[in-house]
Design a protein around this motif. Sequence first.
Motif, PDB file in Angstrom:
ATOM      1  N   ASN A 293      16.201  -0.027  -1.364  1.00  0.00           N
ATOM      2  CA  ASN A 293      15.042  -0.888  -1.097  1.00  0.00           C
ATOM      3  C   ASN A 293      13.710  -0.135  -1.186  1.00  0.00           C
ATOM      4  O   ASN A 293      12.691  -0.607  -0.687  1.00  0.00           O
ATOM      5  N   ALA A 294      13.705   1.029  -1.829  1.00  0.00           N
ATOM      6  CA  ALA A 294      12.479   1.825  -1.950  1.00  0.00           C
ATOM      7  C   ALA A 294      11.442   1.097  -2.798  1.00  0.00           C
ATOM      8  O   ALA A 294      11.778   0.419  -3.765  1.00  0.00           O
ATOM      9  N   ARG A 295      10.190   1.251  -2.407  1.00  0.00           N
ATOM     10  CA  ARG A 295       9.102   0.629  -3.176  1.00  0.00           C
ATOM     11  C   ARG A 295       8.852   1.457  -4.431  1.00  0.00           C
ATOM     12  O   ARG A 295       8.991   2.684  -4.424  1.00  0.00           O
ATOM     13  N   PRO A 296       8.494   0.806  -5.511  1.00  0.00           N
ATOM     14  CA  PRO A 296       8.213   1.568  -6.736  1.00  0.00           C
ATOM     15  C   PRO A 296       6.868   2.278  -6.657  1.00  0.00           C
ATOM     16  O   PRO A 296       5.914   1.750  -6.090  1.00  0.00           O
ATOM     17  N   SER A 297       6.804   3.452  -7.206  1.00  0.00           N
ATOM     18  CA  SER A 297       5.548   4.181  -7.301  1.00  0.00           C
ATOM     19  C   SER A 297       4.814   3.700  -8.545  1.00  0.00           C
ATOM     20  O   SER A 297       5.422   3.469  -9.590  1.00  0.00           O
TER      21      SER A 297
ATOM     22  N   ALA B 183      11.702   6.536   0.520  1.00  0.00           N
ATOM     23  CA  ALA B 183      11.100   5.209   0.554  1.00  0.00           C
ATOM     24  C   ALA B 183      10.334   4.861  -0.726  1.00  0.00           C
ATOM     25  O   ALA B 183       9.785   3.773  -0.841  1.00  0.00           O
ATOM     26  N   VAL B 184      10.288   5.787  -1.699  1.00  0.00           N
ATOM     27  CA  VAL B 184       9.554   5.570  -2.941  1.00  0.00           C
ATOM     28  C   VAL B 184      10.471   5.832  -4.127  1.00  0.00           C
ATOM     29  O   VAL B 184      11.238   6.796  -4.128  1.00  0.00           O
ATOM     30  N   ARG B 185      10.355   4.979  -5.106  1.00  0.00           N
ATOM     31  CA  ARG B 185      11.109   5.129  -6.352  1.00  0.00           C
ATOM     32  C   ARG B 185      10.125   5.483  -7.455  1.00  0.00           C
ATOM     33  O   ARG B 185       9.146   4.771  -7.679  1.00  0.00           O
TER      34      ARG B 185
END
Length: 116
Positions: free
Chosen positions: A38-42, A100-102
């Motif tokens: 569920n990581a947010r995209p960078s 937490a970041v993709r």
Amino acid sequence: MTELGALYRKLEFDCHRDRLVASVDAWAAQHLPPPRSNARPSAESFGVVVDRIAYSQVRAYRLLMTADDLAAPSVHSAWHRLAALADGYTDLITAFGHRAVRLPDVSEAPLPEWLR
């Protein structure tokens, strides 16, 4: 970051920056922890973020070394921008640590216009 800054000073901000970005991205792909599902995209690649900081560091340092007035708004602005980028980098690294970041797939993502 000091070694990267030295490379940027040596390269005089020329077209080799795209190769440095690609090298940083390759390193990040191998060394950063995998993101949670569920990581947010960078919005940007790790290499682009590091490039922006290195470029800003070199610019701020040059202004500091060449300014007639160290209190000039341009000098202050350059160092303020560098500090803001460093804060953002710290937040990004913390997010990577928490997975937490993709990162974007750099094989498909074009380089930003300012790096071409």
